[in-house]
Scaffold this motif. Structure first.
Motif, PDB file in Angstrom:
ATOM      1  N   TYR A   1      -4.154 -35.157 -20.561  1.00  0.00           N
ATOM      2  CA  TYR A   1      -3.324 -34.045 -20.721  1.00  0.00           C
ATOM      3  C   TYR A   1      -3.970 -32.726 -20.336  1.00  0.00           C
ATOM      4  O   TYR A   1      -5.411 -32.845 -20.630  1.00  0.00           O
ATOM      5  CB  TYR A   1      -2.562 -33.951 -21.974  1.00  0.00           C
ATOM      6  CG  TYR A   1      -3.434 -33.844 -23.042  1.00  0.00           C
ATOM      7  CD1 TYR A   1      -3.431 -32.334 -23.401  1.00  0.00           C
ATOM      8  CD2 TYR A   1      -4.327 -34.419 -23.815  1.00  0.00           C
ATOM      9  CE1 TYR A   1      -4.469 -31.906 -24.614  1.00  0.00           C
ATOM     10  CE2 TYR A   1      -5.002 -34.049 -24.856  1.00  0.00           C
ATOM     11  CZ  TYR A   1      -5.057 -32.738 -25.243  1.00  0.00           C
ATOM     12  OH  TYR A   1      -5.944 -32.608 -26.423  1.00  0.00           O
ATOM     13  N   VAL A   2      -3.411 -31.583 -19.932  1.00  0.00           N
ATOM     14  CA  VAL A   2      -4.024 -30.373 -19.796  1.00  0.00           C
ATOM     15  C   VAL A   2      -2.951 -29.592 -20.518  1.00  0.00           C
ATOM     16  O   VAL A   2      -1.979 -29.634 -20.575  1.00  0.00           O
ATOM     17  CB  VAL A   2      -4.124 -29.930 -18.277  1.00  0.00           C
ATOM     18  CG1 VAL A   2      -4.350 -28.513 -18.178  1.00  0.00           C
ATOM     19  CG2 VAL A   2      -4.967 -30.883 -17.447  1.00  0.00           C
ATOM     20  N   LEU A   3      -3.750 -28.633 -21.418  1.00  0.00           N
ATOM     21  CA  LEU A   3      -2.875 -27.689 -22.282  1.00  0.00           C
ATOM     22  C   LEU A   3      -3.140 -26.493 -21.914  1.00  0.00           C
ATOM     23  O   LEU A   3      -4.361 -26.083 -21.645  1.00  0.00           O
ATOM     24  CB  LEU A   3      -3.425 -28.034 -23.806  1.00  0.00           C
ATOM     25  CG  LEU A   3      -2.252 -27.632 -24.974  1.00  0.00           C
ATOM     26  CD1 LEU A   3      -0.918 -28.171 -24.459  1.00  0.00           C
ATOM     27  CD2 LEU A   3      -2.947 -27.930 -26.190  1.00  0.00           C
ATOM     28  N   GLY A   4      -2.171 -25.839 -21.932  1.00  0.00           N
ATOM     29  CA  GLY A   4      -2.398 -24.009 -21.764  1.00  0.00           C
ATOM     30  C   GLY A   4      -1.155 -23.317 -22.127  1.00  0.00           C
ATOM     31  O   GLY A   4      -0.142 -23.937 -22.701  1.00  0.00           O
ATOM     32  N   GLN A   5      -1.307 -22.098 -22.254  1.00  0.00           N
ATOM     33  CA  GLN A   5      -0.507 -21.211 -22.542  1.00  0.00           C
ATOM     34  C   GLN A   5       0.113 -20.191 -21.282  1.00  0.00           C
ATOM     35  O   GLN A   5      -0.622 -20.071 -20.282  1.00  0.00           O
ATOM     36  CB  GLN A   5      -0.929 -20.403 -23.620  1.00  0.00           C
ATOM     37  CG  GLN A   5      -1.057 -20.989 -25.117  1.00  0.00           C
ATOM     38  CD  GLN A   5      -1.664 -20.065 -25.996  1.00  0.00           C
ATOM     39  OE1 GLN A   5      -2.350 -18.973 -25.724  1.00  0.00           O
ATOM     40  NE2 GLN A   5      -1.656 -20.486 -27.379  1.00  0.00           N
ATOM     41  N   GLY A   6       1.257 -19.636 -21.711  1.00  0.00           N
ATOM     42  CA  GLY A   6       1.778 -18.873 -20.496  1.00  0.00           C
ATOM     43  C   GLY A   6       3.091 -18.379 -20.997  1.00  0.00           C
ATOM     44  O   GLY A   6       3.757 -18.555 -22.021  1.00  0.00           O
ATOM     45  N   LEU A   7       3.641 -17.534 -20.094  1.00  0.00           N
ATOM     46  CA  LEU A   7       5.235 -16.735 -20.193  1.00  0.00           C
ATOM     47  C   LEU A   7       5.990 -17.456 -19.161  1.00  0.00           C
ATOM     48  O   LEU A   7       5.739 -17.119 -18.221  1.00  0.00           O
ATOM     49  CB  LEU A   7       5.021 -15.301 -20.301  1.00  0.00           C
ATOM     50  CG  LEU A   7       4.300 -14.547 -21.237  1.00  0.00           C
ATOM     51  CD1 LEU A   7       4.206 -13.300 -20.886  1.00  0.00           C
ATOM     52  CD2 LEU A   7       5.252 -14.851 -22.492  1.00  0.00           C
ATOM     53  N   PHE A   8       7.048 -17.873 -19.440  1.00  0.00           N
ATOM     54  CA  PHE A   8       8.192 -18.256 -18.468  1.00  0.00           C
ATOM     55  C   PHE A   8       9.230 -16.945 -18.586  1.00  0.00           C
ATOM     56  O   PHE A   8       9.529 -16.661 -19.491  1.00  0.00           O
ATOM     57  CB  PHE A   8       9.000 -19.344 -19.035  1.00  0.00           C
ATOM     58  CG  PHE A   8       8.620 -20.697 -18.400  1.00  0.00           C
ATOM     59  CD1 PHE A   8       8.310 -20.864 -17.058  1.00  0.00           C
ATOM     60  CD2 PHE A   8       7.996 -21.856 -19.293  1.00  0.00           C
ATOM     61  CE1 PHE A   8       7.794 -22.044 -16.520  1.00  0.00           C
ATOM     62  CE2 PHE A   8       7.554 -22.940 -18.769  1.00  0.00           C
ATOM     63  CZ  PHE A   8       7.310 -23.239 -17.476  1.00  0.00           C
ATOM     64  N   THR A   9       9.641 -16.973 -17.356  1.00  0.00           N
ATOM     65  CA  THR A   9      10.758 -15.673 -17.149  1.00  0.00           C
ATOM     66  C   THR A   9      11.729 -15.998 -16.185  1.00  0.00           C
ATOM     67  O   THR A   9      11.517 -16.892 -15.391  1.00  0.00           O
ATOM     68  CB  THR A   9       9.939 -14.458 -16.458  1.00  0.00           C
ATOM     69  OG1 THR A   9       9.542 -14.645 -15.251  1.00  0.00           O
ATOM     70  CG2 THR A   9       8.767 -13.929 -17.252  1.00  0.00           C
ATOM     71  N   ASN A  10      13.012 -15.540 -16.566  1.00  0.00           N
ATOM     72  CA  ASN A  10      14.048 -15.734 -15.703  1.00  0.00           C
ATOM     73  C   ASN A  10      14.948 -14.637 -15.780  1.00  0.00           C
ATOM     74  O   ASN A  10      15.660 -14.367 -16.889  1.00  0.00           O
ATOM     75  CB  ASN A  10      14.818 -17.067 -16.355  1.00  0.00           C
ATOM     76  CG  ASN A  10      15.995 -17.316 -15.486  1.00  0.00           C
ATOM     77  OD1 ASN A  10      16.167 -17.087 -14.107  1.00  0.00           O
ATOM     78  ND2 ASN A  10      17.049 -17.591 -16.023  1.00  0.00           N
ATOM     79  N   GLY A  11      14.869 -13.773 -14.848  1.00  0.00           N
ATOM     80  CA  GLY A  11      15.589 -12.583 -15.102  1.00  0.00           C
ATOM     81  C   GLY A  11      15.075 -11.632 -16.114  1.00  0.00           C
ATOM     82  O   GLY A  11      13.735 -11.384 -15.967  1.00  0.00           O
ATOM     83  N   SER A  12      15.990 -11.043 -17.257  1.00  0.00           N
ATOM     84  CA  SER A  12      15.232 -10.369 -18.023  1.00  0.00           C
ATOM     85  C   SER A  12      14.654 -11.013 -19.246  1.00  0.00           C
ATOM     86  O   SER A  12      14.134 -10.600 -20.338  1.00  0.00           O
ATOM     87  CB  SER A  12      16.431  -9.408 -18.423  1.00  0.00           C
ATOM     88  OG  SER A  12      17.663 -10.226 -19.064  1.00  0.00           O
ATOM     89  N   GLN A  13      15.076 -12.571 -19.053  1.00  0.00           N
ATOM     90  CA  GLN A  13      14.458 -13.314 -20.358  1.00  0.00           C
ATOM     91  C   GLN A  13      13.162 -13.789 -20.099  1.00  0.00           C
ATOM     92  O   GLN A  13      12.682 -14.187 -19.070  1.00  0.00           O
ATOM     93  CB  GLN A  13      15.479 -14.658 -20.261  1.00  0.00           C
ATOM     94  CG  GLN A  13      16.995 -14.458 -20.376  1.00  0.00           C
ATOM     95  CD  GLN A  13      17.514 -13.848 -21.484  1.00  0.00           C
ATOM     96  OE1 GLN A  13      16.585 -14.038 -22.849  1.00  0.00           O
ATOM     97  NE2 GLN A  13      18.185 -12.902 -21.695  1.00  0.00           N
ATOM     98  N   VAL A  14      12.337 -13.549 -21.349  1.00  0.00           N
ATOM     99  CA  VAL A  14      10.829 -13.753 -21.083  1.00  0.00           C
ATOM    100  C   VAL A  14      10.786 -14.559 -22.399  1.00  0.00           C
ATOM    101  O   VAL A  14      11.113 -14.349 -23.593  1.00  0.00           O
ATOM    102  CB  VAL A  14       9.953 -12.601 -21.159  1.00  0.00           C
ATOM    103  CG1 VAL A  14       8.581 -12.825 -21.171  1.00  0.00           C
ATOM    104  CG2 VAL A  14      10.142 -11.734 -19.989  1.00  0.00           C
TER     105      VAL A  14
END
Length: 411
Positions: free
Chosen positions: A94-107
């Motif tokens: 496995y590879v583990l990481g962090q991030g932000l998912f965005t969809n329009g104005s939703q973060v």
């Protein structure tokens, strides 16, 4: 033998003093309620602990193998070494990481786990938790993603929709450091019934994660599943000897705060509720003191007929112990019945009050589980009987010290 018979007769007899009968009934009911409450609370805590542990480990791993710099290059060798242990059922990278998912104005901030779908089913229940799509649709180079149910709802996406992932590893440009963005296609949604996973976990293909987080051929680590999760600590020690250059951690080390908190809370609740049983049991002291006062003439007559002080003491010990037995048995039966049917009782209460007792965004699970452990029930019953017996010692001793002449003087 006659001490037992007289003690049982006193227990069954209707008393002319209604106040003594009322206090005696309150003592028995108090013991029963205390025992039942202790059984119900401990059963719910046992069920909660087991349910959360199973849900955590359904998506997590029993053991993880990683390198000190979180970049394990020769992971195949580590997986082969781990698989040699007879308790190991499967391994997966496995590879583990962090991030932000965005969809329009939703973060939404997420934990991104890169997996190899064919290997992941050996260590995880994700394939069984899919409610839309399948984890096998994660293919290398497609940049597809499987989202948790709550995460998909928060982003407002469903199967086939596009979401954008922003990673902390930025690109250096003449204008400065610019975050890296990558668009992913939603190919599945899982529901683990464990809020931290459902609301914060996203799965992508292992090779896509390596490209996204620039790990090259290295991975974060290897996940290991065992045939018995309670042997994880021992197996981890054995793996540490075989892989001294790597970090081998079992599930209890990865979630130490939570599991330690549950154990401490369980012990404290046991102590607190035992004190409630103790208060109810020691109500027997006042009850028996009044019974001894009421029965002084009977005691004097028995003494004149040749009963020894020890025999008098045994009579009242039997009477007090019977009250403890009745209260304890009633509490055990009632507590076990409620604990076994908690899944029916709680929804009924929720319908009556029009509110949910366990909110998903506050608690780890939304249903109140229960697990009755016979050893817990036996311990609670034994402690209750012991406390009731201790509560009868002083009144019984006082009865044995009654002077026949003084007791019969005004009779």
């Amino acid at each position: 033998m006659y001490e037992l018979l007289i003690g049982l007769r006193y227990t069954r007899a209707k008393r002319t003093n209604g106040f003594i009968s009322f206090i005696s009934l309150i003592s028995i009911v108090g013991i029963a309620l205390g025992v039942a409450a202790l059984i119900i609370v401990l059963s719910v805590m046992n069920g909660f602990q087991e349910e959360v542990r199973n849900r955590i480990l359904g998506m997590a791993s029993h053991i993880t193998i990683s390198s000190p710099n979180n970049a394990l290059s020769d992971w195949q060798s580590a997986a082969r070494t781990a698989s040699q242990n007879p308790h190991v059922k499967g391994t997966a990278p496995y590879v583990l990481g962090q991030g932000l998912f965005t969809n329009g104005s939703q973060v939404k901030g997420v934990l991104v786990r890169g997996i190899e779908p064919t290997e992941e089913r050996k260590v995880s229940e994700v394939t069984e938790k899919m409610i839309v799509g399948t984890a096998n649709d994660l293919r290398a180079g497609d940049f597809s993603v499987v989202l948790g149910w709550n995460l998909a709802q928060d982003l407002g996406v469903t199967l086939g929709d596009k979401v954008t992932l922003i990673t902390p590893q930025g690109q250096v440009t003449p204008a400065g450091l610019i975050p890296r963005l990558r668009q992913f296609t939603v190919v599945g949604i899982f529901k683990a019934d464990y809020y931290p996973y459902d609301a914060n976990l996203a799965l992508i293909h292992l090779s896509d994660a390596q490209k996204l987080y620039r790990t090259g051929d290295a991975i974060t680590g290897v996940r290991v599943k065992l045939d018995n999760l309670f042997q994880a600590r021992q197996v981890a020690r054995e793996m540490n000897r075989d892989l001294p250059e790597l970090i081998v951690a079992d599930w209890s080390q990865e979630n130490p705060t939570y599991f330690r908190a549950v154990e401490i809370e369980k012990r404290m609740m046991f102590i607190i509720l035992t004190l409630i049983v103790a208060v109810a049991a020691f109500n027997l002291v006042s009850t028996l003191v009044m019974v001894v006062t009421d029965k002084q003439a009977d005691i004097a007559i028995l003494r004149t007929l040749g009963a020894s002080p020890a025999s008098i003491m045994k009579i009242f010990l039997v009477q007090g112990a019977m009250s403890g037995v009745i209260g304890t048995v009633s509490g055990v039966v009632g507590g076990v019945l409620v604990a076994l049917n908690i899944s029916t009782i709680v929804p009924f209460i929720e319908r009556v009050i029009g509110s949910q007792i366990l909110s998903a965004d506050v608690y780890l699970i939304t249903e109140l589980p229960s697990k009755v452990i016979p050893s817990d029930v036996a311990s609670i019953g034994g402690i209750s009987l012991l406390l009731a017996l201790l509560a009868t010692l002083y009144p019984s001793w006082r009865a044995s010290r009654v002077n026949p002449a003084e007791a019969l003087r005004y009779e």
